[in-house]
Design a protein around this motif. Structure first.
Motif, short mmCIF file in Angstrom:
data_model
loop_
_atom_site.label_atom_id
_atom_site.label_comp_id
_atom_site.label_asym_id
_atom_site.label_seq_id
_atom_site.Cartn_x
_atom_site.Cartn_y
_atom_site.Cartn_z
N ARG A 200 0.83 -1.20 0.00
CA ARG A 200 0.00 0.00 0.00
C ARG A 200 0.87 1.25 0.00
O ARG A 200 1.93 1.27 0.63
CB ARG A 200 -0.92 0.02 1.22
N THR A 204 -2.58 7.37 0.74
CA THR A 204 -3.38 7.41 -0.48
C THR A 204 -4.31 6.20 -0.49
O THR A 204 -4.25 5.33 0.39
CB THR A 204 -2.50 7.37 -1.75
N ASP A 205 -5.18 6.12 -1.52
CA ASP A 205 -6.02 4.93 -1.68
C ASP A 205 -5.42 3.96 -2.69
O ASP A 205 -6.10 3.06 -3.19
CB ASP A 205 -7.44 5.31 -2.09
N ARG A 221 -6.43 0.54 -6.92
CA ARG A 221 -7.12 1.47 -6.04
C ARG A 221 -7.93 0.66 -5.03
O ARG A 221 -8.65 -0.25 -5.40
CB ARG A 221 -8.03 2.42 -6.83
N GLU A 222 -7.77 1.01 -3.75
CA GLU A 222 -8.51 0.32 -2.68
C GLU A 222 -9.82 1.07 -2.47
O GLU A 222 -9.91 2.03 -1.73
CB GLU A 222 -7.67 0.28 -1.40
N ASN A 223 -10.88 0.61 -3.16
CA ASN A 223 -12.15 1.32 -3.16
C ASN A 223 -12.87 1.24 -1.82
O ASN A 223 -13.62 2.16 -1.45
CB ASN A 223 -13.05 0.79 -4.27
#
Length: 337
Positions: A200, A204-205, A221-223
């Motif tokens: 990660r 940020t995402d 992207r970790e929604n």
């Protein structure tokens, strides 16, 4: 305070030339290493340190699968403490949750993920969870079954994500207070990615995946917590090429990502947001793992029986310093009081 560099390796049981965990004293702020001690051990291929206790953990990457805890003193002396069965063959990755309460283990050929409780002093307690996976991917030679390559914790120690090279999936769970798991999400990756590592980008995402089989660095992207969507994929090197590139280790430092590739035999620097390869640094044959520390990079060149080190600021033009050691697979800089 003593600066050390610990090196894990493959031993004769895995056709390696190493003998166990080696501890090197490091001159402050330099790449000069002096061997302090070696603890004989079967294929300690991955090392992880406890966040507060002077203890490291080593996978014993064998068909039966064990993990060993090791005390480290200020002189670089190593003492084996606990040995625990991992519940699956060829454990290849370990991580300690940031709160120091649990040890996470990936069993590669076993296709499983294990969680161990850690005692307040860092010693290994009971295994609290073993999750077995099944499935295949399109690469018949490498994805004939589940092959868990990494288990990684979130920064708050409340969630873990399991990276499965064999099925091209990331599976995320809530890590409960008793060390058991509650499923959160399953994130598919492009077929044939062969995901090896997930990192990660804190703050940020975004997260990044090293695609061992595809030769790509993926941006995700970790929604929602533990649920990832692929947003981009780029080549794993800036220009060095090999017909077979087995992508290996991934690190993020500030606004840069770093990725090692076996075949091209280099560490590549990337910008992030978006990920773009910038420069390749040659670093010896088979760079299985590397560590960034104090502006320097230490690379475990497994197939060259040596560590290589160089200043990160000189990537692309550095002349690496060579440190002989048998079949290195992992390098861990640490400071011991």
């Amino acid at each position: 305070m003593t600066d050390l560099v610990l090196v894990g390796c493959y031993t004769a049981e895995a056709n390696g030339n190493g003998t166990g965990i080696s501890a090197f004293r490091r001159e402050p702020g330099s790449e000069v290493l002096t061997l302090a001690s070696t603890l004989p051990m079967t294929s300690p291929s991955w090392l992880a340190k406890h966040p507060t206790a002077p203890i490291v953990y080593a996978t014993n990457e064998t068909a039966t699968g064990e993990v060993t805890s090791v005390a480290v003193d200020a002189e670089g002396e190593l003492t084996a403490l606990d040995v625990a069965a991992t519940g699956g063959g060829h454990p290849c990755h370990l991580a300690v949750t940031p709160d120091g309460r649990f040890l996470l283990c990936a069993n590669y050929s076993g296709g499983s993920a294990a969680v161990f409780a850690l005692r307040p002093d860092g010693r290994i307690g009971a295994r609290t969870t073993l999750v077995q996976y099944h499935g295949t991917g399109p690469r018949a030679d490498r994805q004939e079954a589940a092959h868990v390559h990494m288990v990684v914790s979130s920064s708050d120690s409340r969630m873990i994500s399991v990276v499965d090279l064999g099925t091209d999936q990331i599976r995320s769970y809530r890590l409960r207070e008793d060390g058991t798991l509650t499923p959160l999400a399953v994130s598919p990756l492009p077929p044939g990615t062969g995901p090896r590592q997930l990192v990660r980008h804190e703050g940020t995402d975004l997260a990044y995946v090293a695609g061992e089989l595809s030769g790509k660095l993926l941006t995700l992207r970790e929604n929602s917590p533990g649920a990832f969507e692929v947003v981009d994929a780029v080549d794993a090197t800036a220009g060095r090429y090999s017909a077979e590139n087995l992508v290996a280790h991934l690190e993020i430092s500030g606004s840069r990502a770093y990725l090692s590739s076996r075949g091209p035999d280099c560490v590549t620097e990337f910008t992030t947001e978006p990920a773009t390869p910038v420069v390749d640094q040659p670093c010896g044959a088979g760079p299985r793992h590397f560590a960034l520390d104090g502006g320097r990079c230490f690379v475990a060149a497994q197939d060259e029986d040596a560590l290589f080190s160089f200043p990160v600021a000189d990537l692309g033009k550095a002349e690496p310093r060579r440190h002989p050691t048998g079949s290195p697979s992992f390098v861990l800089p640490l400071t011991v009081a």
